[in-house]
Scaffold this active site. Structure first.
Site, PDB file in Angstrom:
ATOM      1  N   HIS A 153      -2.202  -1.408  10.258  1.00 46.32           N
ATOM      2  CA  HIS A 153      -1.638  -2.597  10.559  1.00 46.32           C
ATOM      3  C   HIS A 153      -0.498  -2.571  11.359  1.00 46.32           C
ATOM      4  O   HIS A 153       0.357  -1.520  11.190  1.00 46.32           O
ATOM      5  CB  HIS A 153      -1.087  -3.190   8.977  1.00 46.32           C
ATOM      6  CG  HIS A 153      -2.491  -3.595   8.237  1.00 46.32           C
ATOM      7  ND1 HIS A 153      -2.643  -4.780   7.650  1.00 46.32           N
ATOM      8  CD2 HIS A 153      -3.324  -3.001   7.790  1.00 46.32           C
ATOM      9  CE1 HIS A 153      -3.587  -4.928   6.851  1.00 46.32           C
ATOM     10  NE2 HIS A 153      -4.207  -3.683   6.932  1.00 46.32           N
ATOM     11  N   GLU A 165       0.843  -1.303  -0.062  1.00 44.61           N
ATOM     12  CA  GLU A 165       0.167   0.178  -0.001  1.00 44.61           C
ATOM     13  C   GLU A 165       0.743   1.165   0.040  1.00 44.61           C
ATOM     14  O   GLU A 165       0.472   2.271   0.633  1.00 44.61           O
ATOM     15  CB  GLU A 165      -1.041  -0.110   1.105  1.00 44.61           C
ATOM     16  CG  GLU A 165      -2.122  -1.016   0.851  1.00 44.61           C
ATOM     17  CD  GLU A 165      -3.513  -0.578   1.796  1.00 44.61           C
ATOM     18  OE1 GLU A 165      -3.568   0.460   1.994  1.00 44.61           O
ATOM     19  OE2 GLU A 165      -4.325  -1.333   1.951  1.00 44.61           O
TER      20      GLU A 165
END
Length: 428
Positions: A272, A49
């Site tokens: 995360h 990402e």
């Protein structure tokens, strides 16, 4: 030949949640990530990402001395988001974009535009040929009603096929990334059973991190609490997997994760948690004595493939139903288009502006139906091809299983029997 002194390979993996203008505090967090990587001096950092190439170039400049070798995988509209930073020389790179990755009309999810893929870099590590993979699979937006399960299953299959067919000459294999799957989810079991990759969390000697290795936790300031339902404490969807060879055995000496808030910082690195694995490399003529192969029994492999085929077939039925709806939409637009054409011969009945508006609406229905028909037809072909490949694998496994039973050995492909788990080897 006796085993040599082990070398240690430190691998880092993080989903950076780097969606410019949408992710919170992107610039500040990339600064923190760069500081972390420069300070910890990992051998390899696998990032997901990193959607903006500007952010990648920022990290590349910041890490130019600690990680001089880099590669950014470009794919899709916004890019694959995959990046590799390495202390060791990258010799080659290859990208495979997954055939199924959501729908373009689901704009608020954006998976289709992201071009989810698996990237491979071939790295020279201590004179060994390492195949290092980084990937990011389609998100699971609803555990109870997961409409993207067939897409993720196809991605899991393509990932394992890619790893199997590109890692044949590797001395060691490392895969890191956000798989968007729980440890015992079908796609995860399929990947591990057919590649021999081993989960560092279940293999490590020591672990320091979130409870049960979770990488999405409620304590993280950026995590969406609805994504954790019904798992209140958190979920484990980010992984570092490893596999040795007949030349080299790999052992995970330690695994750690970040734990939400960062010391002396007002926010975490990402939504995360980051993973860091320390892998010992043992040189040996026969890596089996160090347990670098951990394939499932052939019969269990067959069961996993059968389960995966059932999911793919269900996805095929769903996609065919969607194509039928697109067909109805297309023909409805075509039939309705005849209405303004017929009304054009009655000028006193309707104005030209009204006719133009009706014609535009009908043409929009026609074109939308046609584009959706083409999209779903493409998806159907991918699902059918995946099912055909799985059938070939299943038939081959059946042949091996028959030979195994005739010979009375536990596995006809030379795979060793499963070893009992150590006290630390646990699954969620």
């Amino acid at each position: 030949m006796p085993a040599e002194r082990p070398e240690t390979l430190r691998v880092f993996s993080l989903n950076c949640w780097g969606i410019r203008f949408f992710s919170q505090l992107c610039t500040q967090r990339y600064e923190m990530i760069g500081e972390l990587l420069g300070r910890e001096q990992h051998d390899i950092a696998l990032l997901q990402e990193v959607w903006s190439e500007k952010d990648f170039l920022f990290l590349k400049r910041k890490l130019s001395s600690s990680h001089p070798y880099t590669h950014y995988f470009k794919s899709g509209v916004f890019g694959s988001g995959l990046a590799v930073f390495s202390k060791h020389r990258i010799q080659d790179a290859l990208l495979y974009k997954y055939s199924l990755n959501g729908y373009p009309y689901m704009l608020h999810q954006g998976d289709w535009f992201g071009g989810k893929a698996v990237g491979l870099v071939i790295v020279d590590i201590f004179g060994l040929k390492a195949h290092v993979y980084v990937t990011h699979l389609h998100a699971e937006y609803s555990r109870a009603q997961d409409e993207y399960l067939p897409h993720r299953m196809v991605q899991s299959w393509e990932l394992l096929q890619f790893v199997r067919h590109t890692s044949c000459g590797a001395d060691l294999v490392v895969l890191g990334g956000d798989l968007n799957m729980h440890p015992q989810d079908l796609g995860n079991r399929l990947l591990r059973s057919h590649t021999g990759l081993r989960d560092c969390y279940t293999e490590t000697d020591t672990f320091d991190g979130c409870e049960d290795g979770h990488t999405l936790i409620a304590a993280n300031h950026f995590s969406k609490k609805q994504d954790l339902i019904p798992f209140e404490k958190g979920i484990r969807i980010d992984y570092i997997l490893m596999k040795g060879s007949q030349k080299v055995s790999m052992k995970c000496e330690s695994l750690s994760t970040t734990k939400g808030p960062v010391a002396d910082k007002p926010y975490p690195y990402s939504d995360h948690e980051a993973l860091t694995a320390e892998l010992a490399l043992l040189h040996s003529e026969d890596s089996r004595q160090h347990g670098s192969s951990n394939a499932l029994a052939v019969s269990e492999q067959m069961d996993v493939v059968a389960e995966a085929r059932a999911v793919v077939k269900e996805g095929l039925c769903q996609t065919e139903a969607l194509r039928d709806k697109a067909t109805y939409l297309m023909f409805s637009g075509l039939l309705l288009l005849l209405l303004p054409l017929a009304m054009a011969f009655l000028p006193c009945f309707c104005s030209f502006s009204t006719l133009g508006l009706l014609g535009a609406v009908c043409m929009s229905l026609l074109l939308s139906g046609a584009m959706l028909y083409l999209l779903f037809t493409t998806h159907i072909k991918v699902l059918k091809e995946t099912d055909d490949q799985m059938m070939l694998t299943s038939n081959d496994l059946q042949t091996k299983l028959t030979g195994c039973r005739l010979s009375g050995s536990p596995s006809s492909d030379g795979s060793p029997e499963l070893q009992p788990l150590s006290p630390f080897k646990r699954e969620e």
